[in-house]
Motif scaffolding. Structure first.
Motif, short mmCIF file in Angstrom:
data_model
loop_
_atom_site.label_atom_id
_atom_site.label_comp_id
_atom_site.label_asym_id
_atom_site.label_seq_id
_atom_site.Cartn_x
_atom_site.Cartn_y
_atom_site.Cartn_z
N ARG A 618 0.81 -1.21 0.00
CA ARG A 618 0.00 0.00 0.00
C ARG A 618 0.86 1.27 0.00
O ARG A 618 0.65 2.17 -0.81
CB ARG A 618 -0.94 -0.01 1.22
N TYR A 619 1.80 1.36 0.90
CA TYR A 619 2.48 2.63 1.13
C TYR A 619 3.87 2.72 0.52
O TYR A 619 4.39 3.82 0.35
CB TYR A 619 2.53 2.92 2.63
N SER A 620 4.49 1.60 0.17
CA SER A 620 5.78 1.65 -0.51
C SER A 620 5.63 1.51 -2.02
O SER A 620 6.32 2.17 -2.79
CB SER A 620 6.72 0.56 0.03
N GLU A 621 4.72 0.63 -2.44
CA GLU A 621 4.54 0.41 -3.88
C GLU A 621 3.33 1.17 -4.44
O GLU A 621 3.11 1.16 -5.65
CB GLU A 621 4.39 -1.09 -4.16
N GLY A 622 2.54 1.80 -3.58
CA GLY A 622 1.44 2.63 -4.06
C GLY A 622 0.23 1.87 -4.57
O GLY A 622 -0.58 2.43 -5.31
N LYS A 623 0.08 0.61 -4.19
CA LYS A 623 -1.12 -0.15 -4.59
C LYS A 623 -2.34 0.39 -3.86
O LYS A 623 -2.24 0.92 -2.75
CB LYS A 623 -0.95 -1.63 -4.25
N ASP A 624 -3.52 0.26 -4.49
CA ASP A 624 -4.70 0.63 -3.73
C ASP A 624 -4.94 -0.40 -2.62
O ASP A 624 -4.35 -1.49 -2.63
CB ASP A 624 -5.92 0.77 -4.65
#
Length: 692
Positions: A618-624
């Protein structure tokens, strides 16, 4: 002890008939219900609340036999008497209208059934608060009819192809559920106070509703005046000559109002259709859903599942697509299937796939082709009843889990506005807190220390186990030795056991952290938000109602509020799942963009691995959030290295819970998977709200 004609005895006979009918002994049910009604009318009078409640019960047994015409003949005078003696907003009137809808549905008259279900749903707003004041026997006799008007209305509208109105009914059903659980914080429905009566406005039932109001109001007015005279006579020891004359006039007029009321019911078919066309395709609920889908972006699809008495009804909404389907599984069968499914999920020695396949076929199967046709990539689920206790990620299509096909998230009414919340800023941080110790009524959570370490970054000592040794406030032993690589997913602070106080919770939600992670017992209670409690590190609890009310627990600005080790087992035994959805809805209304919650407790290294991977994605790779949860689930279920770490079956349930689970799963095949492949280890988390 009380005699055969005591109201409690008569009520028990009515309930016995209902049990006989449910058990399939319909002949005995019919005889028992008919004799109870006859005795109640003779002993108490035909207008007594219990007599009217038993008339509704006998009508239900007639309908179970397929004799809908006989049921309708019983219910028409029962509705008139309930309206005249107690008012159109009384539970007795609402129940009679709901049962008339069922009888009309059984006779194949969708127009009449829709009218009566709307009438019952309209009355439920006034009737439900009055149920607790009724005699227990009357309340029990009415319970079944009172709980289903919105479900049945959805059923009738869906059958008639009036999908947009069906979604309006679904929203009002959920608003009723939320208001019942959270009366102190609930708005008046999802439309900013729009009354349920607007269900009739601009629809084919509008003209009939106006005609009904005329006869019902006249009957109720006469009934109120006659009751006032009776009350005065009881208080004063008799009536004055003038009052006695007026009572005679009212008694004579009662026959006329009754005839007018029954005449209306006879004329109802000709009155239907005079009100206008069904609601426009993009009015009300549909427009809000289309706005939510636009905010969600390409690839989002909503799946709505509503469990009615006879079938599970489904509606899929996606940009440019609206489709409906149904599965031939009754509400009773679905409740039992979900109970079996949950028991199998919480026992890692049993194979849940046969039950998971039946749920997939019921909820996803009828819409599968449409989901593929519209290019669905993420499923926003709006579930109903017991389905809210079942994690959709663990549905099985015969070859794959649903988690291997789609990310999923739970859609609530507030989600539509939360989807417009801005994404978190770069450099996200977290606050994590948890409880490891046992407290009275709360067992120890042995895996929480590792779970907290997986959320907040710390440096692992060389040679330390993969998920241990985090330096957290309140942890024994102080900071770990230097060396190794950071293990936790995010920068931030953590508070364990004694350090996890109400003040720590307040400071965490007021901090700059985008994610707040709580690993502690959270018992969701279907009795209401004031009964849903979170365990703090000092052994005290704080209720969901208190969290909603406290100014220092404002959740605005929090991208994700996560609750691990929450438990819906209590609700599953006593509720209909509304407390699960209402929990996420309440926290969204308090400001949180989304909620991550568990449906059962997994105090194991698998949870530490899952939450760490979730936060990383979520927060390192920016996935929803939905895709991050799916990615974490896949990582856990496919982790071959976990074979040695997995301890096998989870701890047995205590006492009656173990016996109950055994009764449901005793013949289930054994699970032959390895490591954490069983959904017990990876399917317990759900995302509620803005999954973006």
């Amino acid at each position: 002890a009380l005699g055969p004609y005591n109201p409690r005895t008569l009520s028990s006979r009515g309930n016995l008939a209902a049990i006989m009918e449910r058990s399939g002994d319909r002949e005995a049910a019919n005889e028992t219900a008919a004799r109870a009604l006859e005795d109640a009318r003779n002993a108490l009078g035909p207008g007594h609340p219990l007599s009217l409640a038993l008339a509704n019960g006998l009508a239900s047994t007639r309908m179970a036999e397929g004799d809908y015409a006989a049921a309708k003949a019983l219910l028409a005078p029962a509705l008139e008497e309930a309206v005249r003696l107690y008012g159109p907003g009384h539970p007795l009137a609402a129940a009679a209208a709901a049962n008339l809808g069922e009888a009309s549905m059984g006779l194949g008259d969708l127009e009449e059934s829709t009218f009566f279900f709307k009438l019952a749903a309209e009355a439920s707003g006034d009737a439900l608060p009055r149920l607790p004041a009724l005699d227990e026997g009357v309340r029990r006799s009415l319970a079944k009819a009172m709980e289903r008007p919105w479900h049945s209305l959805f059923d009738a509208l869906a059958k008639a192809g009036r999908t947009e109105e069906a979604l309006e009914a679904l929203d009002l059903l959920k608003a009723d559920e939320f208001a019942a659980l959270d009366p102190g914080h609930s708005p008046n429905g999802p439309y900013g106070g729009q009354p349920a009566a607007d269900l009739f406005s601009g629809t084919p039932e509008a003209g009939a509703r106006r005609a009904y109001a005329a006869v019902a109001d006249a009957a109720a007015a006469a009934g109120r005046e006659r009751a006032a005279l009776d009350d005065a006579a009881a208080a004063e020891g008799g009536l004055s000559p003038e009052s006695s004359a007026r009572a005679g006039e009212l008694d004579a007029a009662a026959a006329e109002t009754k005839a007018a009321f029954l005449d209306f019911l006879e004329r109802l078919p000709s009155l239907l259709g005079e009100g206008g066309a069904p609601a426009a395709p993009t009015s009300g609920s549909m427009s809000r859903r289309l706005e939510a889908l636009a905010a969600a972006g390409a690839g989002a699809a909503m799946v709505h599942a509503v469990s009615a008495d006879r079938a599970l009804y489904l509606v899929m909404v996606a940009p440019g697509f609206v489709s409906a389907g149904e599965a031939a599984i009754s509400n009773w069968e679905l409740v039992r299937l979900v109970a079996e499914f949950r028991a199998l999920l919480e026992d890692a020695s049993k194979d849940p796939r046969p039950a998971a396949k039946r749920l997939y076929d019921a909820v996803i199967g009828p819409l599968e082709a449409d989901l593929e046709a519209c290019g669905a990539e993420t499923l926003m689920l709006s579930l109903d009843g017991a389905l809210r206790y079942a994690p959709a990620a663990a549905f099985w299509d015969g070859e794959r889990w649903l988690a291997e096909k789609y990310p999923t998230a739970i859609f609530t009414e507030t989600t539509a506005s939360r989807l417009r919340d801005p994404p978190p800023s770069a450099g996200a941080s977290a606050r994590a807190m948890g409880v490891t110790a046992a407290w009275p009524g709360f067992p120890a959570l042995s895996g929480v220390r590792e779970e907290i370490a997986s959320v907040v970054k710390s440096r692992q000592p060389e040679g330390a186990p993969a998920a241990g040794g985090a330096a957290v406030a309140g942890a024994e032993g102080g900071a770990p030795a230097p060396g190794g690589e950071p293990y936790g997913a995010l920068d931030g602070e953590a508070f364990l056991d004694a350090a996890f106080t109400r003040r720590a919770l307040s400071e965490s939600v007021a901090s700059e952290a985008q994610a707040v992670h709580v690993a502690s017992h959270l018992r969701l209670d279907p009795a209401g938000h004031d009964n849903t409690e979170l365990l703090l590190g000092n052994g005290r609890t704080i209720s969901l109602g208190a969290i909603e009310s406290a100014p220092d627990l404002d959740l605005k600005g929090i991208d994700l509020l996560a609750f691990s080790a929450s438990d819906t087992a209590s609700g599953f035994r006593r509720g209909r799942g509304a407390e699960v959805e209402s929990f996420g809805e309440a926290l969204q209304r308090s400001g949180a963009t989304a909620v991550l919650a568990s449906l059962w407790t997994v105090s194991d290294l698998s949870t530490a691995k899952l939450v760490r991977e979730f936060y990383r994605l979520r927060y390192s790779e920016g996935k929803d959030k939905a895709e991050a949860l799916r990615g974490a689930q896949l990582a856990v279920m496919r982790d071959a290295a976990a074979q040695a770490a997995a301890a096998g079956s989870p701890a047995p349930r205590a006492g009656g819970e173990q016996e109950r689970a055994g009764a449901l799963t005793g013949n289930a095949p054994r699970w032959d998977g390895k490591g954490y492949s069983h959904p017990y280890y990876w399917a317990h988390f759900i995302v509620i709200g803005n999954w973006r």
